[in-house]
Design a protein around this motif. Structure first.
Motif, PDB file in Angstrom:
ATOM      1  N   LEU A   1     -38.811  59.571   0.789  1.00 57.03           N
ATOM      2  CA  LEU A   1     -37.593  58.969   1.288  1.00 57.03           C
ATOM      3  C   LEU A   1     -37.541  58.971   2.810  1.00 57.03           C
ATOM      4  O   LEU A   1     -38.069  59.864   3.459  1.00 57.03           O
ATOM      5  CB  LEU A   1     -36.388  59.743   0.747  1.00 57.03           C
ATOM      6  CG  LEU A   1     -36.226  59.769  -0.771  1.00 57.03           C
ATOM      7  CD1 LEU A   1     -35.093  60.721  -1.137  1.00 57.03           C
ATOM      8  CD2 LEU A   1     -35.961  58.385  -1.316  1.00 57.03           C
ATOM      9  N   ARG A   2     -36.867  57.954   3.371  1.00 59.64           N
ATOM     10  CA  ARG A   2     -36.560  57.965   4.795  1.00 59.64           C
ATOM     11  C   ARG A   2     -35.617  59.126   5.093  1.00 59.64           C
ATOM     12  O   ARG A   2     -34.963  59.651   4.200  1.00 59.64           O
ATOM     13  CB  ARG A   2     -35.908  56.651   5.219  1.00 59.64           C
ATOM     14  CG  ARG A   2     -36.733  55.407   4.977  1.00 59.64           C
ATOM     15  CD  ARG A   2     -36.063  54.215   5.665  1.00 59.64           C
ATOM     16  NE  ARG A   2     -34.624  54.194   5.398  1.00 59.64           N
ATOM     17  CZ  ARG A   2     -34.079  53.605   4.343  1.00 59.64           C
ATOM     18  NH1 ARG A   2     -34.857  53.019   3.444  1.00 59.64           N
ATOM     19  NH2 ARG A   2     -32.760  53.604   4.187  1.00 59.64           N
ATOM     20  N   ALA A   3     -35.529  59.492   6.369  1.00 59.27           N
ATOM     21  CA  ALA A   3     -34.734  60.668   6.745  1.00 59.27           C
ATOM     22  C   ALA A   3     -33.281  60.531   6.311  1.00 59.27           C
ATOM     23  O   ALA A   3     -32.697  61.478   5.761  1.00 59.27           O
ATOM     24  CB  ALA A   3     -34.825  60.894   8.251  1.00 59.27           C
ATOM     25  N   ASP A   4     -32.657  59.364   6.521  1.00 62.13           N
ATOM     26  CA  ASP A   4     -31.246  59.206   6.164  1.00 62.13           C
ATOM     27  C   ASP A   4     -31.064  59.223   4.650  1.00 62.13           C
ATOM     28  O   ASP A   4     -30.117  59.824   4.128  1.00 62.13           O
ATOM     29  CB  ASP A   4     -30.658  57.933   6.773  1.00 62.13           C
ATOM     30  CG  ASP A   4     -31.413  56.682   6.353  1.00 62.13           C
ATOM     31  OD1 ASP A   4     -32.578  56.788   5.914  1.00 62.13           O
ATOM     32  OD2 ASP A   4     -30.831  55.576   6.464  1.00 62.13           O
ATOM     33  N   ALA A   5     -31.979  58.581   3.932  1.00 61.09           N
ATOM     34  CA  ALA A   5     -31.899  58.586   2.472  1.00 61.09           C
ATOM     35  C   ALA A   5     -32.148  59.983   1.921  1.00 61.09           C
ATOM     36  O   ALA A   5     -31.518  60.394   0.938  1.00 61.09           O
ATOM     37  CB  ALA A   5     -32.907  57.602   1.896  1.00 61.09           C
ATOM     38  N   ARG A   6     -33.060  60.731   2.540  1.00 60.40           N
ATOM     39  CA  ARG A   6     -33.327  62.099   2.091  1.00 60.40           C
ATOM     40  C   ARG A   6     -32.108  62.992   2.283  1.00 60.40           C
ATOM     41  O   ARG A   6     -31.769  63.808   1.418  1.00 60.40           O
ATOM     42  CB  ARG A   6     -34.526  62.691   2.827  1.00 60.40           C
ATOM     43  CG  ARG A   6     -34.929  64.080   2.326  1.00 60.40           C
ATOM     44  CD  ARG A   6     -36.261  64.523   2.892  1.00 60.40           C
ATOM     45  NE  ARG A   6     -36.232  64.664   4.323  1.00 60.40           N
ATOM     46  CZ  ARG A   6     -36.881  63.867   5.181  1.00 60.40           C
ATOM     47  NH1 ARG A   6     -37.603  62.853   4.715  1.00 60.40           N
ATOM     48  NH2 ARG A   6     -36.807  64.057   6.476  1.00 60.40           N
ATOM     49  N   ARG A   7     -31.408  62.814   3.412  1.00 64.39           N
ATOM     50  CA  ARG A   7     -30.186  63.593   3.636  1.00 64.39           C
ATOM     51  C   ARG A   7     -29.129  63.273   2.582  1.00 64.39           C
ATOM     52  O   ARG A   7     -28.456  64.172   2.068  1.00 64.39           O
ATOM     53  CB  ARG A   7     -29.644  63.322   5.046  1.00 64.39           C
ATOM     54  CG  ARG A   7     -30.432  64.005   6.155  1.00 64.39           C
ATOM     55  CD  ARG A   7     -29.677  63.951   7.471  1.00 64.39           C
ATOM     56  NE  ARG A   7     -29.513  62.578   7.952  1.00 64.39           N
ATOM     57  CZ  ARG A   7     -30.380  61.939   8.723  1.00 64.39           C
ATOM     58  NH1 ARG A   7     -31.489  62.565   9.110  1.00 64.39           N
ATOM     59  NH2 ARG A   7     -30.153  60.714   9.118  1.00 64.39           N
ATOM     60  N   ASN A   8     -28.985  61.988   2.257  1.00 65.76           N
ATOM     61  CA  ASN A   8     -28.031  61.610   1.210  1.00 65.76           C
ATOM     62  C   ASN A   8     -28.418  62.227  -0.134  1.00 65.76           C
ATOM     63  O   ASN A   8     -27.565  62.737  -0.875  1.00 65.76           O
ATOM     64  CB  ASN A   8     -27.967  60.087   1.076  1.00 65.76           C
ATOM     65  CG  ASN A   8     -27.226  59.436   2.223  1.00 65.76           C
ATOM     66  OD1 ASN A   8     -26.442  60.084   2.913  1.00 65.76           O
ATOM     67  ND2 ASN A   8     -27.475  58.154   2.444  1.00 65.76           N
ATOM     68  N   TYR A   9     -29.694  62.173  -0.430  1.00 65.89           N
ATOM     69  CA  TYR A   9     -30.202  62.738  -1.687  1.00 65.89           C
ATOM     70  C   TYR A   9     -29.882  64.233  -1.777  1.00 65.89           C
ATOM     71  O   TYR A   9     -29.379  64.729  -2.783  1.00 65.89           O
ATOM     72  CB  TYR A   9     -31.706  62.490  -1.756  1.00 65.89           C
ATOM     73  CG  TYR A   9     -32.399  63.055  -2.976  1.00 65.89           C
ATOM     74  CD1 TYR A   9     -32.450  62.338  -4.157  1.00 65.89           C
ATOM     75  CD2 TYR A   9     -33.022  64.300  -2.915  1.00 65.89           C
ATOM     76  CE1 TYR A   9     -33.106  62.855  -5.272  1.00 65.89           C
ATOM     77  CE2 TYR A   9     -33.679  64.820  -4.030  1.00 65.89           C
ATOM     78  CZ  TYR A   9     -33.713  64.097  -5.195  1.00 65.89           C
ATOM     79  OH  TYR A   9     -34.345  64.606  -6.291  1.00 65.89           O
ATOM     80  N   GLU A  10     -30.171  64.936  -0.691  1.00 71.95           N
ATOM     81  CA  GLU A  10     -29.923  66.378  -0.671  1.00 71.95           C
ATOM     82  C   GLU A  10     -28.438  66.685  -0.817  1.00 71.95           C
ATOM     83  O   GLU A  10     -28.052  67.610  -1.546  1.00 71.95           O
ATOM     84  CB  GLU A  10     -30.470  66.982   0.629  1.00 71.95           C
ATOM     85  CG  GLU A  10     -31.994  66.943   0.715  1.00 71.95           C
ATOM     86  CD  GLU A  10     -32.517  67.367   2.080  1.00 71.95           C
ATOM     87  OE1 GLU A  10     -31.669  67.540   3.004  1.00 71.95           O
ATOM     88  OE2 GLU A  10     -33.732  67.518   2.226  1.00 71.95           O
ATOM     89  N   ARG A  11     -27.587  65.920  -0.126  1.00 72.99           N
ATOM     90  CA  ARG A  11     -26.146  66.147  -0.223  1.00 72.99           C
ATOM     91  C   ARG A  11     -25.648  65.899  -1.643  1.00 72.99           C
ATOM     92  O   ARG A  11     -24.777  66.619  -2.150  1.00 72.99           O
ATOM     93  CB  ARG A  11     -25.401  65.257   0.770  1.00 72.99           C
ATOM     94  CG  ARG A  11     -25.520  65.709   2.220  1.00 72.99           C
ATOM     95  CD  ARG A  11     -24.431  65.091   3.079  1.00 72.99           C
ATOM     96  NE  ARG A  11     -24.582  63.662   3.216  1.00 72.99           N
ATOM     97  CZ  ARG A  11     -25.168  63.060   4.246  1.00 72.99           C
ATOM     98  NH1 ARG A  11     -25.656  63.787   5.241  1.00 72.99           N
ATOM     99  NH2 ARG A  11     -25.255  61.747   4.307  1.00 72.99           N
TER     100      ARG A  11
END
Length: 211
Positions: free
Chosen positions: A17-27
């Motif tokens: 995942l891209r960084a922003d998508a990875r952050r959303n995923y983690e949240r």
């Protein structure tokens, strides 16, 4: 908490995942753990999205179904427990490693009782706990490895099985379900551990075989 860099949904492996998508995923995963634990597996996906600070469309893009989100939540916690088992095995003597890990598992059961309990009561998606390559199998294997080391070191009574230890923790979690701070759960587990330990004065007395 370990979060997957590569997601698996069904049989499709996605690119990292891209960084922003990875952050959303983690949240989303963190919010799902909190919400499912507090409200059970029927908790609103919209509430999970709200807690995560994302839109419903973003949640469904990462997790097309409730089942896919539950799979990640359960596997993430199971993998964390298995990692803790390996850490205890590397850093402690066999008996201490086993009993410290049981306390970790006891804490996990206490904080996850809403999530696990709702699956067991309702029966929906219960195979997440039971399937051969699922979370229960991973946790049982981790417990058995610690138990075998402790048995070879002579620190546990003969006849104790990994399934027995996990059942003890499950029973403690069940009878302390209404407690808030986990103090009683810890005390009951200590009593159970005292019964599992091998004491020199007992001469290695084994537990009776089940019929």
């Amino acid at each position: 908490m370990a979060i997957l860099e590569v997601m698996v949904v069904g049989s499709t492996t996605r690119r990292p995942l891209r960084a922003d998508a990875r952050r959303n995923y983690e949240r989303i995963v963190v919010a799902a753990e909190e919400t499912f634990t507090a409200q059970g597996t029927d908790a609103s996906l919209e509430e999970i999205a709200r807690r995560a600070g994302v839109g419903s469309a973003t949640l469904h893009r990462h997790f097309p179904s409730r089942r896919s989100l539950l799979e990640v939540v359960f596997r993430d916690r199971a993998e964390a427990l298995c990692s803790r088992a390996r850490e205890h095995a590397r850093g402690s003597d066999p008996g201490t490693a086993l009993f410290s890990w049981l306390r970790d598992f006891n804490a996990y059961a206490a904080t996850s009782r809403g999530l696990v309990g709702s699956l067991l009561r309702d029966g929906r998606d219960a195979d997440l706990l039971e399937e051969d390559d699922g979370c229960a199998a991973m946790i049982t294997a981790a417990a058995d490895e610690l138990l075998q080391r402790a048995r070879r070191a002579g620190t546990v009574r003969a006849g104790v099985r990994a399934e027995d230890l996990l059942a003890l923790v499950g029973a403690v979690s069940l009878v302390t379900e209404e407690d808030d701070d986990g103090t009683r759960a810890g005390r009951l587990l200590d009593i159970a551990i005292a019964g599992v330990r091998s004491h020199p004065c007992e001469g290695g007395t084994a537990l009776p075989e089940s019929s």
